[in-house]
Structures are given as C-alpha cells and as structure tokens.
Design a protein around this motif. Structure first.
Motif, short mmCIF file in Angstrom:
data_model
loop_
_atom_site.label_atom_id
_atom_site.label_comp_id
_atom_site.label_asym_id
_atom_site.label_seq_id
_atom_site.Cartn_x
_atom_site.Cartn_y
_atom_site.Cartn_z
N GLY A 1 -31.71 0.82 -34.64
CA GLY A 1 -31.07 1.12 -33.36
C GLY A 1 -30.20 -0.04 -32.90
O GLY A 1 -30.61 -1.20 -33.00
N MET A 2 -28.99 0.27 -32.43
CA MET A 2 -28.06 -0.76 -31.95
C MET A 2 -27.42 -0.30 -30.65
O MET A 2 -27.12 0.88 -30.48
CB MET A 2 -26.98 -1.04 -32.99
N ARG A 3 -27.22 -1.25 -29.73
CA ARG A 3 -26.55 -0.95 -28.47
C ARG A 3 -25.48 -2.01 -28.22
O ARG A 3 -25.75 -3.21 -28.28
CB ARG A 3 -27.54 -0.93 -27.31
N TYR A 4 -24.24 -1.53 -27.93
CA TYR A 4 -23.12 -2.42 -27.65
C TYR A 4 -22.70 -2.24 -26.19
O TYR A 4 -22.58 -1.10 -25.70
CB TYR A 4 -21.95 -2.10 -28.57
N ASP A 5 -22.50 -3.35 -25.49
CA ASP A 5 -22.07 -3.33 -24.08
C ASP A 5 -20.59 -3.67 -24.01
O ASP A 5 -20.21 -4.84 -24.12
CB ASP A 5 -22.89 -4.34 -23.28
N PRO A 6 -19.71 -2.67 -23.83
CA PRO A 6 -18.26 -2.94 -23.80
C PRO A 6 -17.84 -3.83 -22.64
O PRO A 6 -16.83 -4.54 -22.73
CB PRO A 6 -17.64 -1.55 -23.68
N GLN B 1 -17.87 12.28 -12.60
CA GLN B 1 -19.06 11.78 -13.28
C GLN B 1 -18.65 11.20 -14.63
O GLN B 1 -17.62 11.58 -15.20
CB GLN B 1 -20.07 12.90 -13.49
N ASN B 2 -19.47 10.29 -15.16
CA ASN B 2 -19.18 9.72 -16.47
C ASN B 2 -19.13 10.82 -17.53
O ASN B 2 -19.88 11.80 -17.48
CB ASN B 2 -20.25 8.71 -16.87
N VAL B 3 -18.24 10.64 -18.49
CA VAL B 3 -18.21 11.51 -19.66
C VAL B 3 -19.25 10.98 -20.64
O VAL B 3 -19.11 9.88 -21.17
CB VAL B 3 -16.82 11.54 -20.32
N GLY C 1 -11.48 4.31 -15.97
CA GLY C 1 -10.83 4.30 -17.28
C GLY C 1 -11.44 3.29 -18.23
O GLY C 1 -10.74 2.71 -19.06
N ARG C 2 -12.78 3.09 -18.16
CA ARG C 2 -13.44 2.09 -18.99
C ARG C 2 -14.64 2.70 -19.71
O ARG C 2 -15.36 3.52 -19.16
CB ARG C 2 -13.93 0.91 -18.15
#
Length: 781
Positions: A675-680, A626-628, A653-654
């Motif tokens: 509020g800010m959201r970044y999409d890697p 599962q995602n960390v 690994g992303r």
C-alpha cells in the motif's frame, strides 16, 4: 511407559484394541430397478433410492434393498450392502461396507448402522468417522478421526466407546489417544474418559479424565511460549490444564518474566448439575519493575432459578495492569441480569456497577433497566421500560480537584398493533428525575434525555388498506396527535415548554419507472409531505422531501446515476422545541460505475445548489462542488489485483490525494500486499505499507514480513518478522516485532512450539496492545 508420579492420581483404563480400518467396497455393476430410481411407498420422500440389486416392499410399511445399495436418507448420502426401512419408526438399518456422508463434512464407515430420518441421529457398531475442521472447530488444522466399537450421534454431539482418535493423517499414526468413552461437543470440547496417549503405538501416558478444548476462540497456547519484549524482558509463559472433577476443569497460568517477576493465575470452570455453570478467573503479579501489585479477575455465571427465570452475572476488575493504557489504574464492572420468559409476557431486569481510578481521575456509576413486553391481542404489543443511572466523577488532585455528578430516571411506555385499516402506535415517556451536581452544589432538574411524550398517538395506513382513497391517491397516510414537554434551562433557572402538536403526513413509496423500452434508462422517485400544527403556539411547519435518481445502464454491470435530493422546511416551530428541528438540502450527485470483470471504475462527485445560491460566511468561499473521487481497480489475473484511488478538488483545481493498493498471490506459496499513499499538496510519499508471506525452501517453512514507513517522520511506524517450520505433528516459530509508537512501545522476540493436534490462538498481525500491523487492503474485488 506410565510415569510413576501419576499412578496414584489418575485412573488407569484398560488399553483399547485398535479396530480394523474400514473402507467401502469397490463399486459393482448396478442393476437399477423401476427406471433406476424407485421411490419407496409411504416414505413421504424421505428415501430416494438410486440403485439396488433387489428390492422388497412389504405391506406392513417396511422395505428392504439388497446388493450395491445407494440412496439418500435424512440428508445423508449412503452406500451399503443391505438396507431395511421402517416408515413408522422413521429408521433405516444398514449392514455391510457402509459409507455415510453428511453435507457438514462428516464421513462414517461401519459394519452396522441405524439412522433416523427425522432427527438424523445414528447408532453404529464397529465404526470409523472423519470430521472436518469446519464441523468440529476451525482451530483444528487437520480432520479429526475417531474409530471404535460403537459410534453414535445425538443432535450435534458425537459419542464413541472403546476406540481411538487422532488428527494424524499418516497410515501409521505418529500419535493417537485411546479411550473408554469419548464425547465430541462441536466447537466446544472433546471429553475423554479412560484416556491413553500412544506415541508410535506405545502407551505413554494414562489419564482418567481428559478435556481438549476445540473452541473457535482459543485464548491460550497449550505449550510454553518463549521470547523477549522491552516491557517484560525475557519470558516463559505456560498454561497447564487440570481437573478438580468431571465438572471442574481448569487452567493454571504461570508467567516467568525477567523484568516483571512471576505471574500466577487460573481459569476455573464449573457446573452445578443442569441449573448453573460459569467460569472464575484470577491473575496476580507483583511487578518488581514498577513496584506495584497487579491483580485482575473475572466471573461469568449463569443459572436457571426457575423453569422460566434465568440469572446471569458478569463481573471483572483489574488493578495496576501494565497492559492497560494507564498502568497505575484500576477498573471494575459488574452486571447482574434477570430474565423471565413466558408465553405472552417477557420481563428483563439488568443492573450494573462500574468504577475506575487513575493518578488524576476517579469515577463511579450505577444504572438499572427494567423492561417488560406483553402481547395485546393477536397483533399487538405493549412495551414498558424503566431506567435510571447515577454517576460521579472527580478530576485532578488536592485543592484543584473538581467533582461532577448526575442522576437520572426515565420511564417509557409504547403500545402498537393494528386497528382496522390503520396500524397504531401509542407512545409515552417521562423524565422522572434529572439532576446534575458540581462539587457540593446540586443543580436544578435539567433535560438531558430529550422530549417527553404525554402521550402521542400515531395512525399509519398503507394505500392498499385505504380502499378507493388508496387507489385514487396511492400514498402512505399518517395521522398523529400528542402532547409534549421540553425541559429547558436558562442560566440556573429550570423550566418546561408544554407543546400540543398534530401531524398529517403523506409518503409516496419509492417507485422505479422505465423511460425506454428494455429499461436501459429508468427513473426512481420518492417523496413525502409532512404538516405539523401547534395550536397553542399559533405556529405551523411543513416539510417537503424528494429523492430522485436517473439511471442509465451502460452494460450488464455498469451504470451512470444522476441523483437529486431536496429537503426544505417551511413555516416555523415553537422556539426551544428540539423534536421538530430539521435541516435542509438541495443538491445533485453523479455516480459512474463501470465493471468489465477484469476492471472496475467508480467516479463520484456532486454539486450543492443550496450552497451555491446562499451567502458564504465571512472569510470563506462557497465551494459548491464536492471532490471528484475516482477509484480504478484492475484484476488482470487471479494472482494480481491492484486499486488506484484519487481525490480532485474542482473548486480549487487541485489534486488532494493519491493511493495505490496491490495484492500478488501465487497459490499458497507466495503473497504480497503493498500500500502506498502520495500527498500532492506536500509532494511527499506519505506512507508505504507492506505484508509479505512466502514459502522458504519448502512448503513446510514459511516467512512473514510486515512494515509501515511514514514519509513525514521518515521512520518506520512498525516492523515485524516471523519464521515458522512445520513438521508433521508440530510447528516451530520465531517472531520479531518492533513497534516504537503508540501509547507504549514494543520490541522483542518470541519463540513458540505448537502441536498441530491441539488448537492454538490464531496468529495476529497486530501488536500486543492492539496496534494494527497490516496494509488495510482488504478485498479489492
């Protein structure tokens, strides 16, 4: 000066004379008696006397305290010059410089007052009281002051005669309303008879009957609203209160809109004695922009038909409302409910009719529900429920239109109670009718409503009720037997599957066992076993279920948890028997929670053992991890809070998501949420959302700004701005909103004036069509 136009219509009351302003006398030196806290005899603890200069206790059950008297009585804290207590009547009579305080936020000053300890009701002469907004109604911004020749409390209702009321807190009141009689219904309304409005101590307007709503859910502003939106153009909207009689208050709504035309409506409340009351609402608008007639209405009616029988009717409709998702549409909904409540039986009947239509679809439906609950002995209940529904829908127009329909009727009977060591439940339900229609063709009876029980009996016993067996095997034991019918549909052929089933189940109650001294390391476990037998089908199924958690305490508010979950069915159940279908899992999860007061860290991940051991579907990977998920919150001071969250995919690994929410506060003068959201994965700042509220030049002027920027479209999803200035008695505001997206865009200015003495709708950080206009931050800690 009284307007001549109102004189023939409104009753002219005598002008009340303002009473003196009462304040408690300065504290005097106390002379404590009996160790400083005498308890009066025969009071059962109703009176706790803190101090008095002298105390007289009589043999007839009465007592009297004189001089600097302080005590608690019936939940009130009281000070006065003299108090007489009557234990038989449960009353206290107070005189001189009285101050009475309640835990709800009410303070009363009076010269004479009688209070009951059991009901907390009181009656006063020449009194003044202050009621907090929390006690009267949250939409009042300032406390409500009332003073007059008499004041009384009856339950939650407050009554006064020959006095004044105001929300102005200045020594020389800017305004006040005189009255012959006043009744305050908390969080509902204030009713005044013989009312006179005073501006700067000058009588300005006299009204025979005045009702001031103080509900917590205000829908209207009592002063006209001005503004402009892209849908309505420039507009003026007003709500005018009127009264056709003492029991017939109403609201007249007048909307003047540049693009729409004139909208007219009313909200009419009514009451018929003590047996019936309700509200009727109607609104009409000939929309010249869309060339349609907009008509909407609502009726809410409640009535007592007999001592134990109540009737409720709720109905609403709308045609061509431009505030609906589809402006060329109509909807209607009517619900009628009857209820009878007796000592051992309760019956409820509810029926409803619904309908809707638009340019491409049309639907209609009706349903009913009849329920009855009866007591079975001292510890049992019998519940019977009969329900049914009938619906039809048409999609499309002309030759391409498609019609579908469905009719269904069900009955459900359940009896439960205790028999010896067991708690029993007897359940039976049957599908009386189920049909589906398509066009002009009626299909076979099909099973929409699940498995029928004909019937099923379940017995459950806790370990403590099983005697020696419970001590030897401390589990919750369940035995069950029943017959079931599963409706089946194969192609166009309807059939039924008849099943006989027996159940034996054992549940191990959840238990926590310390593994180290002091309980720093502990183990919590839960388990169950369930055996199902199907004699007629020659099938059997059993399931094992286990949940375990190992907990390591890292501090007073910090833990490391390792959890294991297992659920696995063994054997098989009859094909097509949906009731006993179950899934399976075998997984581990890790949860770290670290809290230092000024900072908090949460980390969660898991591993799916079942997926790791199984074969993946063609073209997919197992991906058992599962995602960390990590969340870090910081609060270095009460003025600053921030929270970082992130998600990391162990399988690939992303990093897949990063967000930050921050909140700055400085007393009541400044507030900023960001509020800010970044999409890697795309390398873009996906969204920036902010809400700002701040004083501007002084405490009386406040500015608010809100916006949301979309990094993918490179446009603002919405922008809004507000500016308000508060004077002592009223507030002026200007707001702007630009909401280009959603099912309908919105852009325009609104100007408003509100009197602080009257409740008004709470300002909302949402567009007119419900689009959220905030950061979604919430409370971080």
């Amino acid at each position: 000066m009284t307007p001549l136009l109102l004189l023939p219509l409104l009753q002219t009351p005598p002008v009340p004379t303002e009473q003196r302003r009462f304040r408690p006398s300065p504290p005097q030196r106390t002379s404590p008696l009996l160790g400083g806290g005498p308890t009066l005899p025969k009071t059962g603890g109703e009176v706790k006397l803190e101090s008095a200069d002298s105390l007289i206790i009589r043999s007839d059950g009465t007592s009297e305290a004189v001089g600097n008297v302080r005590f608690t009585y019936g939940g009130y804290k009281i000070r006065c010059d003299r108090a007489r207590f009557d234990d038989e009547k449960k009353t206290a009579t107070l005189e001189g410089n009285i101050r009475l305080e309640s835990s709800e936020g009410q303070t009363v000053f009076a010269e004479k007052l009688t209070v009951r300890s059991d009901t907390r009701d009181f009656v006063t002469q020449i009194a003044r009281t202050t009621l907090s907004p929390a006690q009267v109604g949250q939409n009042l911004l300032q406390p409500l002051e009332i003073w007059g020749a008499s004041l009384s409390r009856d339950g939650e209702i407050l009554r006064a005669k020959d006095g004044f009321l105001t929300t102005c807190d200045e020594p020389d009141k800017h305004f006040k309303i005189g009255f012959r009689e006043a009744t305050v219904y908390p969080k509902r309304q204030v009713v005044l008879k013989g009312a006179t409005l005073y501006i700067e101590d000058k009588p300005t307007l006299r009204i025979g009957h005045l009702v001031i709503p103080i509900t917590d859910e205000i829908r209207y502003s009592w002063l006209p609203q001005f503004g402009r939106t892209s849908e309505e153009g420039y507009f003026v909207k007003a709500v005018i209160g009127y009264g056709l009689g003492k029991t017939l208050p109403g609201l007249l709504k007048v909307d003047l809109m540049e693009k729409k035309g004139i909208g007219l409506g009313f909200d009419q409340a009514y009451r018929v004695g003590e047996v019936a009351a309700g509200t009727a609402t109607l609104y009409t608008l000939k929309d010249r922009n869309r060339k349609v007639n907009n008509l909407s209405g609502r009726l809410n009616h409640q009535q007592r038909l007999a001592p134990e029988i109540d009737l409720r009717v709720n109905s609403d409709f709308q045609n061509n409302s431009y505030q609906s998702v589809s402006s060329s549409s109509s909807t209607s909904n009517t619900t009628i409910a009857l209820s009878q409540t007796g000592a051992s039986v309760q019956t409820n009947l509810t029926t409803s009719l619904t309908g809707s239509s638009s340019t491409t679809s049309k639907s209609a439906g009706q349903n009913f529900t009849l329920t009855q609950t009866r007591k079975l002995g001292a510890r049992g209940n019998l519940n019977v429920r009969l329900s049914g529904n009938d619906s039809d829908s048409t999609f499309g127009t002309g030759a391409t239109a498609q019609s579908t329909g469905r009719t269904e009727q069900l009955v459900d009977i359940r009896a439960s109670g205790e028999a010896g060591a067991f708690r029993y439940e007897l359940a039976a339900n049957k599908q009386l009718l189920s049909r589906q229609r398509s066009g002009t063709t009626t299909g076979p009876t099909i099973g929409f409503s699940g498995t029928e029980r004909l019937p099923e009996l379940t017995l459950t016993a806790e370990p403590q009720k099983l005697g020696r067996l419970g001590k030897a095997l401390p589990v919750r034991l369940t035995l069950g037997a029943g017959k079931f019918v599963e409706p089946l549909l194969t192609g166009t052929t309807a059939s039924k599957l008849n099943i006989e089933r027996y159940v034996v189940a054992a549940d191990l109650p959840s238990k926590t066992v310390p593994l180290t001294e002091g309980g720093r390391l502990s183990l919590s476990t839960y388990g169950s076993f369930r055996q199902l037998l199907y004699p007629g089908e020659k099938a059997a199924l059993y399931t094992l279920n286990n949940s375990s958690q190992l907990t390591l305490k890292l501090g007073e508010r910090s833990n490391l948890n390792l959890a294991y979950g297992y659920l696995r069915p063994y054997g098989g159940f009859p094909i097509g028997f949906r009731l006993d279908q179950t899934g399976s899992n075998n997984n581990l999860s890790l949860n770290l929670s670290r809290d230092t007061g000024k900072g908090r860290l949460n980390l969660v991940t898991g591993y799916d053992i079942q997926r790791a051991q199984g074969e993946p579907l063609f073209g997919t990977k197992k991906n058992p991890w599962q995602n960390v998920a990590v969340q870090a919150s910081l609060r270095p001071s009460s003025a600053l809070q921030t929270r970082f969250t992130g998600a990391y995919d162990i399988n690939t690994g992303r990093m897949i998501d990063l967000t930050n929410r921050s909140r700055w506060r400085y007393a009541t003068s400044f507030g900023l949420d960001l509020g800010m959201r970044y999409d890697p994965r795309t390398g873009k700042l996906a969204q920036i959302t902010e809400t700002l509220s701040s004083w501007l030049f002084s405490q009386r002027t406040r500015v608010g700004v809100g916006s949301s920027y979309n990094g993918f479209t490179k446009k603002f999803d919405y922008k809004n701005f507000s500016l308000s200035h508060r004077y002592h008695d009223y507030e002026v505001s200007l707001s702007f909103i630009d909401q280009p997206f959603g099912f309908r865009s919105e852009k325009g200015l609104t100007f408003g004036i509100r009197l602080l003495a009257f409740p008004s709708p709470q300002t909302s950080t949402a567009g007119r069509f419900g689009t959220s206009l905030d950061t979604g931050l919430g409370e971080i800690f």
